[in-house]
Design a protein around this motif. Structure first.
Motif, PDB file in Angstrom:
ATOM      1  N   ALA A 148       0.850  -1.183   0.000  1.00  0.00           N
ATOM      2  CA  ALA A 148       0.000   0.000   0.000  1.00  0.00           C
ATOM      3  C   ALA A 148       0.896   1.247   0.000  1.00  0.00           C
ATOM      4  O   ALA A 148       2.039   1.173   0.443  1.00  0.00           O
ATOM      5  CB  ALA A 148      -0.878  -0.020   1.251  1.00  0.00           C
ATOM      6  N   PRO A 149       0.411   2.375  -0.480  1.00  0.00           N
ATOM      7  CA  PRO A 149      -0.949   2.602  -0.965  1.00  0.00           C
ATOM      8  C   PRO A 149      -1.156   2.289  -2.452  1.00  0.00           C
ATOM      9  O   PRO A 149      -2.281   2.152  -2.882  1.00  0.00           O
ATOM     10  CB  PRO A 149      -1.135   4.102  -0.717  1.00  0.00           C
ATOM     11  CG  PRO A 149       0.230   4.673  -0.906  1.00  0.00           C
ATOM     12  CD  PRO A 149       1.184   3.632  -0.362  1.00  0.00           C
ATOM     13  N   LEU A 150      -0.084   2.176  -3.215  1.00  0.00           N
ATOM     14  CA  LEU A 150      -0.271   1.954  -4.650  1.00  0.00           C
ATOM     15  C   LEU A 150      -0.466   0.489  -4.971  1.00  0.00           C
ATOM     16  O   LEU A 150      -0.710   0.120  -6.109  1.00  0.00           O
ATOM     17  CB  LEU A 150       0.919   2.530  -5.429  1.00  0.00           C
ATOM     18  CG  LEU A 150       1.113   4.047  -5.284  1.00  0.00           C
ATOM     19  CD1 LEU A 150       2.402   4.496  -5.956  1.00  0.00           C
ATOM     20  CD2 LEU A 150      -0.082   4.794  -5.883  1.00  0.00           C
ATOM     21  N   MET A 151      -0.320  -0.349  -3.962  1.00  0.00           N
ATOM     22  CA  MET A 151      -0.448  -1.796  -4.092  1.00  0.00           C
ATOM     23  C   MET A 151       0.594  -2.358  -5.054  1.00  0.00           C
ATOM     24  O   MET A 151       0.359  -3.299  -5.816  1.00  0.00           O
ATOM     25  CB  MET A 151      -1.873  -2.205  -4.527  1.00  0.00           C
ATOM     26  CG  MET A 151      -2.983  -1.535  -3.742  1.00  0.00           C
ATOM     27  SD  MET A 151      -2.705  -1.524  -1.956  1.00  0.00           S
ATOM     28  CE  MET A 151      -3.506  -3.019  -1.480  1.00  0.00           C
ATOM     29  N   THR A 152       1.751  -1.763  -5.001  1.00  0.00           N
ATOM     30  CA  THR A 152       2.938  -2.292  -5.671  1.00  0.00           C
ATOM     31  C   THR A 152       4.164  -1.750  -4.970  1.00  0.00           C
ATOM     32  O   THR A 152       4.169  -0.602  -4.511  1.00  0.00           O
ATOM     33  CB  THR A 152       2.992  -1.912  -7.159  1.00  0.00           C
ATOM     34  OG1 THR A 152       4.263  -2.351  -7.697  1.00  0.00           O
ATOM     35  CG2 THR A 152       2.874  -0.421  -7.386  1.00  0.00           C
ATOM     36  N   GLY A 163      14.123 -13.272 -15.888  1.00  0.00           N
ATOM     37  CA  GLY A 163      12.844 -13.801 -15.411  1.00  0.00           C
ATOM     38  C   GLY A 163      12.159 -12.911 -14.392  1.00  0.00           C
ATOM     39  O   GLY A 163      11.123 -13.288 -13.846  1.00  0.00           O
ATOM     40  N   ARG A 164      12.729 -11.758 -14.150  1.00  0.00           N
ATOM     41  CA  ARG A 164      12.089 -10.825 -13.213  1.00  0.00           C
ATOM     42  C   ARG A 164      11.270  -9.789 -13.981  1.00  0.00           C
ATOM     43  O   ARG A 164      11.694  -9.324 -15.047  1.00  0.00           O
ATOM     44  CB  ARG A 164      13.141 -10.098 -12.364  1.00  0.00           C
ATOM     45  CG  ARG A 164      13.799 -10.990 -11.316  1.00  0.00           C
ATOM     46  CD  ARG A 164      14.867 -10.232 -10.543  1.00  0.00           C
ATOM     47  NE  ARG A 164      15.325 -11.014  -9.390  1.00  0.00           N
ATOM     48  CZ  ARG A 164      16.374 -10.709  -8.656  1.00  0.00           C
ATOM     49  NH1 ARG A 164      17.091  -9.639  -8.939  1.00  0.00           N
ATOM     50  NH2 ARG A 164      16.723 -11.460  -7.624  1.00  0.00           N
ATOM     51  N   PHE A 165      10.127  -9.433 -13.397  1.00  0.00           N
ATOM     52  CA  PHE A 165       9.252  -8.431 -13.993  1.00  0.00           C
ATOM     53  C   PHE A 165       8.770  -7.489 -12.901  1.00  0.00           C
ATOM     54  O   PHE A 165       8.775  -7.841 -11.729  1.00  0.00           O
ATOM     55  CB  PHE A 165       8.051  -9.099 -14.688  1.00  0.00           C
ATOM     56  CG  PHE A 165       8.446  -9.943 -15.865  1.00  0.00           C
ATOM     57  CD1 PHE A 165       8.550  -9.394 -17.131  1.00  0.00           C
ATOM     58  CD2 PHE A 165       8.770 -11.283 -15.694  1.00  0.00           C
ATOM     59  CE1 PHE A 165       8.959 -10.170 -18.214  1.00  0.00           C
ATOM     60  CE2 PHE A 165       9.188 -12.071 -16.763  1.00  0.00           C
ATOM     61  CZ  PHE A 165       9.268 -11.506 -18.031  1.00  0.00           C
ATOM     62  N   ARG A 166       8.349  -6.314 -13.329  1.00  0.00           N
ATOM     63  CA  ARG A 166       7.881  -5.331 -12.344  1.00  0.00           C
ATOM     64  C   ARG A 166       6.583  -5.822 -11.701  1.00  0.00           C
ATOM     65  O   ARG A 166       5.657  -6.239 -12.414  1.00  0.00           O
ATOM     66  CB  ARG A 166       7.646  -3.975 -13.032  1.00  0.00           C
ATOM     67  CG  ARG A 166       7.194  -2.880 -12.086  1.00  0.00           C
ATOM     68  CD  ARG A 166       7.445  -1.500 -12.692  1.00  0.00           C
ATOM     69  NE  ARG A 166       6.674  -1.223 -13.875  1.00  0.00           N
ATOM     70  CZ  ARG A 166       5.449  -0.701 -13.868  1.00  0.00           C
ATOM     71  NH1 ARG A 166       4.832  -0.425 -12.741  1.00  0.00           N
ATOM     72  NH2 ARG A 166       4.821  -0.461 -15.011  1.00  0.00           N
ATOM     73  N   ALA A 167       6.536  -5.758 -10.393  1.00  0.00           N
ATOM     74  CA  ALA A 167       5.302  -6.115  -9.693  1.00  0.00           C
ATOM     75  C   ALA A 167       4.245  -5.069 -10.042  1.00  0.00           C
ATOM     76  O   ALA A 167       4.426  -3.890  -9.739  1.00  0.00           O
ATOM     77  CB  ALA A 167       5.542  -6.130  -8.183  1.00  0.00           C
ATOM     78  N   PRO A 168       3.153  -5.472 -10.689  1.00  0.00           N
ATOM     79  CA  PRO A 168       2.145  -4.478 -11.077  1.00  0.00           C
ATOM     80  C   PRO A 168       1.300  -4.059  -9.886  1.00  0.00           C
ATOM     81  O   PRO A 168       1.214  -4.777  -8.887  1.00  0.00           O
ATOM     82  CB  PRO A 168       1.299  -5.223 -12.106  1.00  0.00           C
ATOM     83  CG  PRO A 168       1.398  -6.652 -11.694  1.00  0.00           C
ATOM     84  CD  PRO A 168       2.779  -6.828 -11.097  1.00  0.00           C
ATOM     85  N   SER A 169       0.681  -2.908 -10.014  1.00  0.00           N
ATOM     86  CA  SER A 169      -0.262  -2.483  -8.978  1.00  0.00           C
ATOM     87  C   SER A 169      -1.482  -3.390  -9.002  1.00  0.00           C
ATOM     88  O   SER A 169      -1.944  -3.802 -10.065  1.00  0.00           O
ATOM     89  CB  SER A 169      -0.708  -1.042  -9.238  1.00  0.00           C
ATOM     90  OG  SER A 169      -1.789  -0.718  -8.391  1.00  0.00           O
ATOM     91  N   LEU A 170      -2.001  -3.696  -7.830  1.00  0.00           N
ATOM     92  CA  LEU A 170      -3.227  -4.500  -7.778  1.00  0.00           C
ATOM     93  C   LEU A 170      -4.480  -3.641  -7.695  1.00  0.00           C
ATOM     94  O   LEU A 170      -5.584  -4.180  -7.555  1.00  0.00           O
ATOM     95  CB  LEU A 170      -3.177  -5.467  -6.594  1.00  0.00           C
ATOM     96  CG  LEU A 170      -2.049  -6.501  -6.616  1.00  0.00           C
ATOM     97  CD1 LEU A 170      -2.309  -7.605  -5.591  1.00  0.00           C
ATOM     98  CD2 LEU A 170      -1.875  -7.121  -7.998  1.00  0.00           C
ATOM     99  N   ARG A 171      -4.326  -2.342  -7.763  1.00  0.00           N
ATOM    100  CA  ARG A 171      -5.536  -1.507  -7.806  1.00  0.00           C
ATOM    101  C   ARG A 171      -6.303  -1.821  -9.098  1.00  0.00           C
ATOM    102  O   ARG A 171      -5.706  -1.901 -10.168  1.00  0.00           O
ATOM    103  CB  ARG A 171      -5.174  -0.025  -7.734  1.00  0.00           C
ATOM    104  CG  ARG A 171      -4.757   0.394  -6.332  1.00  0.00           C
ATOM    105  CD  ARG A 171      -4.568   1.885  -6.210  1.00  0.00           C
ATOM    106  NE  ARG A 171      -4.323   2.239  -4.820  1.00  0.00           N
ATOM    107  CZ  ARG A 171      -5.280   2.476  -3.928  1.00  0.00           C
ATOM    108  NH1 ARG A 171      -6.555   2.443  -4.303  1.00  0.00           N
ATOM    109  NH2 ARG A 171      -4.993   2.768  -2.677  1.00  0.00           N
TER     110      ARG A 171
END
Lengths: 367, 247
Positions: free
Chosen positions: A247-251, A285-293
């Motif tokens: 939180a707060p962007l959920m990423t 094999g790594r990728f940006r964790a996306p926001s879950l909003r």
């Protein structure tokens, strides 16, 4: 006589200087169009970080209007069939419902379209692999990508310079005095302005935190698992979501291998992701964790769209994923029951916020 | 007239030299394991019956200052020491992760002080309170369940069976009571136009030691996640002192 000879020579020397330099188009004057930009304030949410806006690209209503038009206009594609919005639908939180996006030549890309919501807050890089750091840089790339809009910026700029609509919009946004001043850099700035206003922070989750409403028991259970909250009398296991979707962007904005693909070595990834950008094998094999909003609106999931539903995603994390040398240690078998997965899914739905639709800029201006 | 011109020219030449010369100080952090340079993802001898890999080690240092008696030179409020993305090969591991402070006034000091962790006055804040160029803006280093920043992350994998490193371990420290402050007695002379440095080697095997000198049983207790049971991470926080050597 001598006097006239001098004037004649002077004329011969000076007159050629009055011509346009060869190959330089002076364009059409735009000074008859008024230029009075007005500031735009991004909606502020108390829990959110302050959006960092480049000093050379402040938000104005006129800049956003131009960006909105460019975003929804197929003029950016070689065959005039696709726009940015073709892969970023407002009603899908600016994604496209496809596993991987398909460009104008019906060639499929490698990755899923990312949501643009709250992208103005992201400071650790953009795209799945973080290959650019700013929205201005990002906006330049899809136009010339052969599997996206497959156009060229010189041709796009030529079309924009000839368009009376864009002559006016560029003048109003940036105060240019001639069509020759319409550039890809200004187009990218306008698109970046448009993207910065796509802000979402009014979900049920936010309202609960603001004491404006309350979770159901099931949502609360999901919340406790998501954030690893230790509660007394209502014990829940840790689902470890918050580490990568903070939180707060959920990423967290971090680049991680969430164990989607079994890999014996660091070279065993079909898509190297972040590793292709940094050249560091540990980043393969790594990728940006996306926001879950708004995650409930953005199926299918993962960088390659392999999961159709949120439950498939939760099942993946509950299983612990596949062995991989640089797999994130926080992805491990969770042992959550079906009921607990239900609760977690219900909590994820509380991250949905469609209030940004009410922003008039968030819709197609050509409709 | 000639003398005036010569004086004028001399002034032009000499005046820039009157500008006070500044000094640079570097803090060099080197990650080691059992005395050898630590490279992320390398196989490391651990207990007799299994090996481990360290895949992430990073931490906040705060309130960094040089001291000489009552005189203090604050260097920075917060830095993020990131072995995870720096120690990608032996060459980098030998080089060390460097934090540099420029434009310092020349002076002599006899102590270096810093904390590992986030100071209580910042630990009541959240990443969203800081601009993106501040290390405290890292959203992945805040744990809501603790109401605290994660001060340090130490994590990796271990062998379940020989050669099989699929199982994970991780220890994240945090909360005010795990802030540790270190004062190192060392003569540091900041000379004009010179760069001084202190090298801090941090042995990661020592970080994973119990009080009796035995190693953590990572296979049995691979994580810490119960806020009411901070035993392992308190041990790590306490171990930082013995794990560090200074040059």
């Amino acid at each position: 006589m001598k006097y006239w000879v001098l004037i004649l020579f002077a004329g011969l020397i000076v007159l050629p200087g009055c011509e346009d330099p060869p190959g330089e188009d002076m364009g059409v004057s735009l000074t008859h169009i008024s230029y009075n930009p007005t500031d735009y304030e991004v909606p502020a949410f108390p829990e959110f970080p302050k959006m960092e806006i480049p000093a050379d690209n402040p938000l104005t209503n006129e800049g956003i209007t131009l960006g909105q038009h460019l975003f929804f206009d197929p003029i950016l594609s070689a065959d005039n069939t696709m726009s940015c919005a073709s892969c970023h639908f407002p009603e899908l939180a600016f994604t496209d419902a496809n596993a991987v996006s398909v460009g104008i030549d019906n060639v499929a890309g490698e990755r899923s379209s990312m949501s643009l919501i709250n992208s103005g807050f992201f400071t650790t890089g953009l795209f799945w692999d973080g290959r650019v750091m700013t929205l201005e840089e990002q906006a330049l790339l899809p136009v010339e990508d052969p599997i996206e809009l497959h156009h060229t910026w010189p041709e796009v700029i030529n079309d924009l310079q000839e368009s009376e609509l864009y002559q006016r919009l560029f003048r109003e946004a940036f105060g240019i005095t001639s069509t020759s001043e319409i550039t890809k850099e200004l187009a990218a700035k306008a698109i970046a302005q448009f993207e910065r206003i796509l802000v979402s922070g009014n979900s049920k989750f936010d309202k609960v935190l603001r004491n404006q409403t309350a979770f159901t028991d099931e949502e609360l259970n999901g919340f406790n698992m998501y954030f690893d909250v230790e509660t007394f009398g209502f014990e829940t296991p840790d689902a470890e979501c918050l580490h990568c979707h903070s939180a707060p962007l959920m990423t967290s904005g971090e680049y991680l291998n969430n164990r989607l693909t079994p890999a014996e070595t660091l070279e065993d990834f079909a898509d190297l992701g972040r590793g292709a950008v940094t050249g560091v094998p540990f980043d393969n094999g790594r990728f940006r964790a996306p926001s879950l909003r708004n995650i409930a609106l953005t199926a299918p999931y993962m960088h390659d769209g392999r999961f159709q539903t949120l439950r498939e995603v939760l099942n993946h994390y509950n299983s612990g994923g596949h062995p991989s040398p640089n797999g994130n240690p926080l992805v491990y078998p969770l042992g959550l029951s079906e009921e607990q997965l239900d609760d977690l899914e219900l909590f994820l739905h509380t991250l949905t916020d469609t209030s940004f639709y009410s922003n008039p800029y968030a819709s197609n201006p050509f409709n | 007239m000639g003398r005036l011109i010569i004086t004028f020219l001399a002034a032009i030449i000499l005046l820039p030299g009157c500008k006070e010369d500044k000094s640079t100080f570097e803090l060099v952090f080197k990650a080691t394991y059992d005395g050898e340079p630590l490279v992320m993802f390398d196989d490391l001898d651990y207990k007799d019956d299994y090996k481990i890999r360290i895949t992430q080690s990073d931490f906040y240092i705060t309130d960094v200052k040089l001291i000489n008696g009552d005189s203090e030179l604050p260097l920075s409020e917060v830095e993020f020491v990131d072995f995870s993305s720096f120690n990608i090969n032996a060459e980098k591991a030998l080089e060390g992760f460097t934090v540099s402070y420029d434009e310092l006034d020349p002076a002599d000091y006899n102590q270096l002080q810093f904390s590992i962790g986030v100071q209580p006055e910042e630990n009541v804040m959240k990443p969203a309170d800081f601009s993106s160029n501040n290390p405290l803006s890292k959203a992945g280093y805040y744990w809501d369940a603790w109401d605290s920043y994660i001060f340090a992350k130490l994590q990796g994998t271990f062998e379940e069976t020989p050669g099989n490193f699929d199982a994970s371990w991780f220890f994240h420290t945090g909360k005010d009571e795990l802030l540790r402050t270190f004062t190192i007695d060392t003569n540091i002379s900041l000379g004009a136009d010179e760069t001084s440095s202190v090298t801090i080697s941090m042995d990661h095997k020592s970080l994973l030691e119990n009080q009796d000198g035995s190693l953590f049983d990572i296979q049995s207790n691979p994580t810490n996640h119960d806020p009411s049971d901070i035993g392992p991470i308190q041990m790590i926080a306490d171990n930082y002192l013995n794990a560090m050597t200074f040059q």
